[in-house]
Design a protein around this motif. Structure first.
Motif, PDB file in Angstrom:
ATOM      1  N   ASP A 203     -76.135  24.711   2.030  1.00 48.82           N
ATOM      2  CA  ASP A 203     -77.031  25.355   2.985  1.00 48.82           C
ATOM      3  C   ASP A 203     -78.443  24.795   2.969  1.00 48.82           C
ATOM      4  O   ASP A 203     -79.259  25.133   3.836  1.00 48.82           O
ATOM      5  CB  ASP A 203     -77.046  26.867   2.784  1.00 48.82           C
ATOM      6  CG  ASP A 203     -77.658  27.305   1.455  1.00 48.82           C
ATOM      7  OD1 ASP A 203     -78.330  26.483   0.789  1.00 48.82           O
ATOM      8  OD2 ASP A 203     -77.458  28.475   1.072  1.00 48.82           O
ATOM      9  N   GLY A 204     -78.731  23.949   1.998  1.00 48.75           N
ATOM     10  CA  GLY A 204     -80.033  23.276   1.990  1.00 48.75           C
ATOM     11  C   GLY A 204     -81.177  24.123   1.486  1.00 48.75           C
ATOM     12  O   GLY A 204     -82.324  23.671   1.467  1.00 48.75           O
ATOM     13  N   LEU A 210     -82.936  17.120  -3.727  1.00 47.52           N
ATOM     14  CA  LEU A 210     -81.595  16.547  -3.754  1.00 47.52           C
ATOM     15  C   LEU A 210     -81.415  15.497  -2.663  1.00 47.52           C
ATOM     16  O   LEU A 210     -81.596  15.778  -1.476  1.00 47.52           O
ATOM     17  CB  LEU A 210     -80.551  17.651  -3.571  1.00 47.52           C
ATOM     18  CG  LEU A 210     -79.098  17.237  -3.809  1.00 47.52           C
ATOM     19  CD1 LEU A 210     -78.857  16.972  -5.297  1.00 47.52           C
ATOM     20  CD2 LEU A 210     -78.140  18.312  -3.305  1.00 47.52           C
ATOM     21  N   THR A 211     -81.046  14.275  -3.065  1.00 45.10           N
ATOM     22  CA  THR A 211     -80.822  13.200  -2.094  1.00 45.10           C
ATOM     23  C   THR A 211     -79.441  12.568  -2.228  1.00 45.10           C
ATOM     24  O   THR A 211     -79.031  11.799  -1.360  1.00 45.10           O
ATOM     25  CB  THR A 211     -81.884  12.089  -2.235  1.00 45.10           C
ATOM     26  OG1 THR A 211     -81.870  11.586  -3.576  1.00 45.10           O
ATOM     27  CG2 THR A 211     -83.263  12.628  -1.900  1.00 45.10           C
ATOM     28  N   ALA A 229     -69.972  18.823   7.995  1.00 42.28           N
ATOM     29  CA  ALA A 229     -70.274  18.423   9.377  1.00 42.28           C
ATOM     30  C   ALA A 229     -71.440  19.217   9.954  1.00 42.28           C
ATOM     31  O   ALA A 229     -72.175  18.708  10.819  1.00 42.28           O
ATOM     32  CB  ALA A 229     -69.030  18.587  10.247  1.00 42.28           C
ATOM     33  N   THR A 230     -71.627  20.436   9.476  1.00 45.68           N
ATOM     34  CA  THR A 230     -72.727  21.268   9.976  1.00 45.68           C
ATOM     35  C   THR A 230     -73.649  21.735   8.853  1.00 45.68           C
ATOM     36  O   THR A 230     -74.508  22.587   9.084  1.00 45.68           O
ATOM     37  CB  THR A 230     -72.169  22.496  10.709  1.00 45.68           C
ATOM     38  OG1 THR A 230     -71.317  23.242   9.815  1.00 45.68           O
ATOM     39  CG2 THR A 230     -71.363  22.084  11.938  1.00 45.68           C
ATOM     40  N   ALA A 231     -73.489  21.206   7.661  1.00 49.38           N
ATOM     41  CA  ALA A 231     -74.270  21.680   6.510  1.00 49.38           C
ATOM     42  C   ALA A 231     -75.710  21.196   6.572  1.00 49.38           C
ATOM     43  O   ALA A 231     -75.957  19.989   6.696  1.00 49.38           O
ATOM     44  CB  ALA A 231     -73.621  21.210   5.210  1.00 49.38           C
ATOM     45  N   PRO A 232     -76.687  22.092   6.465  1.00 50.02           N
ATOM     46  CA  PRO A 232     -78.097  21.681   6.533  1.00 50.02           C
ATOM     47  C   PRO A 232     -78.501  20.665   5.475  1.00 50.02           C
ATOM     48  O   PRO A 232     -79.404  19.859   5.704  1.00 50.02           O
ATOM     49  CB  PRO A 232     -78.849  23.012   6.343  1.00 50.02           C
ATOM     50  CG  PRO A 232     -77.903  24.051   6.847  1.00 50.02           C
ATOM     51  CD  PRO A 232     -76.546  23.564   6.444  1.00 50.02           C
ATOM     52  N   VAL A 233     -77.848  20.681   4.311  1.00 55.45           N
ATOM     53  CA  VAL A 233     -78.267  19.784   3.239  1.00 55.45           C
ATOM     54  C   VAL A 233     -78.115  18.320   3.624  1.00 55.45           C
ATOM     55  O   VAL A 233     -78.844  17.454   3.117  1.00 55.45           O
ATOM     56  CB  VAL A 233     -77.466  20.076   1.946  1.00 55.45           C
ATOM     57  CG1 VAL A 233     -76.018  19.624   2.078  1.00 55.45           C
ATOM     58  CG2 VAL A 233     -78.122  19.421   0.739  1.00 55.45           C
TER      59      VAL A 233
END
Length: 313
Positions: A203-204, A210-211, A229-233
């Motif tokens: 979810d970020g 974190l990279t 595919a839709t994860a903010p992170v």
């Protein structure tokens, strides 16, 4: 795939084996190498505490920067409790320690799924300046949530890990974390992580530095790809690793249909179950943008349609 070689470099340093009694040879500078300490898994001439005492007498612990721990005896039966006790006892003299790997053990010494571990967080608590920590082996492994101000790289390598470990990592306060590498493993060896367990990674909202994210060696690789595919992170990552698992066209298609990945420098998908057509779709979508894509080690499902992770037993 099996783990057949010991680490050769760790924390940017060459790994140097501290030899058996009388075989130490000329020793390098204490800060110039990552020291590998291991005793024979069967009928060793010395116990691990005896090995560490000999090491502490020969090497200036105050200047040691990195330690790689190999076998501590019969690692398929015994936890690394003697290792933990020895290191924690010397935590003041080991104040310069910045990197620790617990369980640099090859399949000839002990299969990854047989390596007995324990709660490893006391090691992190004892060394608040530690920047890199890795552990191999999932049997009895525990990682309750903790806070650690300095940890930048965390690696957990297993053939199967209990979801409680993953949830403990996810709930930890790790403000400096840049690199997270989790081998989730096979249900044959007690892997039971779900995408819901991974939500805090995706979810970020945690770990702003974190990279690099590796969620791999997994039987749920398609589900993970679909969630990413839709994860903010993903927007903040430079590299993403979904390798070593059961990724199929379904997961790859979901990943390509989601948010852009062209900001990545590297996408690692090696050991996968993609058709040639899907491999070309992935390359065509990302290579022109300069993304390095690893699609090596294509696999084929067996006659029953089953797919397997790269490292299980």
């Amino acid at each position: 795939m099996t783990i057949s070689r010991h680490l050769e470099r760790f924390h940017g340093l060459p790994v140097h084996d501290f030899g058996e009694p009388g075989e130490e040879g000329e020793l390098p500078g204490a800060a110039d190498v990552a020291w590998r300490l291991a005793v024979e898994e069967w009928e060793s001439e010395e116990s691990w505490p005896e090995l560490f005492a000999r090491f502490a007498a020969a090497v200036d612990l105050t200047r040691v920067r990195a330690l790689v721990i190999g076998t501590w005896g019969e690692s398929y039966e015994n936890s690394p409790e003697p290792v933990r006790e020895a290191l924690v006892k010397e935590r003041e003299r080991l104040g310069g320690l910045r990197a620790l790997f617990l369980g640099d053990i090859t399949f000839e010494e002990c299969e990854i799924s047989w390596i007995v571990q324990e709660d490893v967080t006391p090691l992190l608590t004892a060394f608040p300046a530690l920047e890199e920590f890795g552990v191999r082996g999932g049997t009895s492994l525990a990682f309750p949530a903790l806070a650690h101000p300095a940890l930048r790289r965390l690696t957990i390598e297993t053939g199967g890990v209990d979801a409680a470990v993953i949830r403990g990592v996810a709930a930890s306060d790790l403000p400096a974390l840049e690199h997270l590498d989790l081998w989730l493993g096979s249900s044959w060896y007690e892997a039971n992580t779900t995408v819901e367990d991974l939500a805090p990674f995706l979810d970020g909202g945690r770990w702003p530095r974190l990279t690099h994210l590796a969620l791999h060696n997994s039987e749920i690789q398609d589900d993970i790809a679909a969630a990413l595919a839709t994860a903010p992170v993903v927007a903040r990552l430079r590299s993403l690793d979904l390798s070593m698992g059961t990724l199929s066209d379904t997961g790859a298609a979901a990943l390509l249909a989601g948010q852009p990945l062209t900001h990545l420098t590297r996408l690692d998908l090696h050991h996968h179950y993609l058709t040639e057509e899907m491999q070309e779709r992935v390359r065509a979508a990302l290579a022109p943008a300069g993304v390095e894509v690893d699609l090596s080690e294509p696999e084929t499902a067996d006659e029953d349609g089953d797919r397997y992770v790269a490292v299980a037993e």
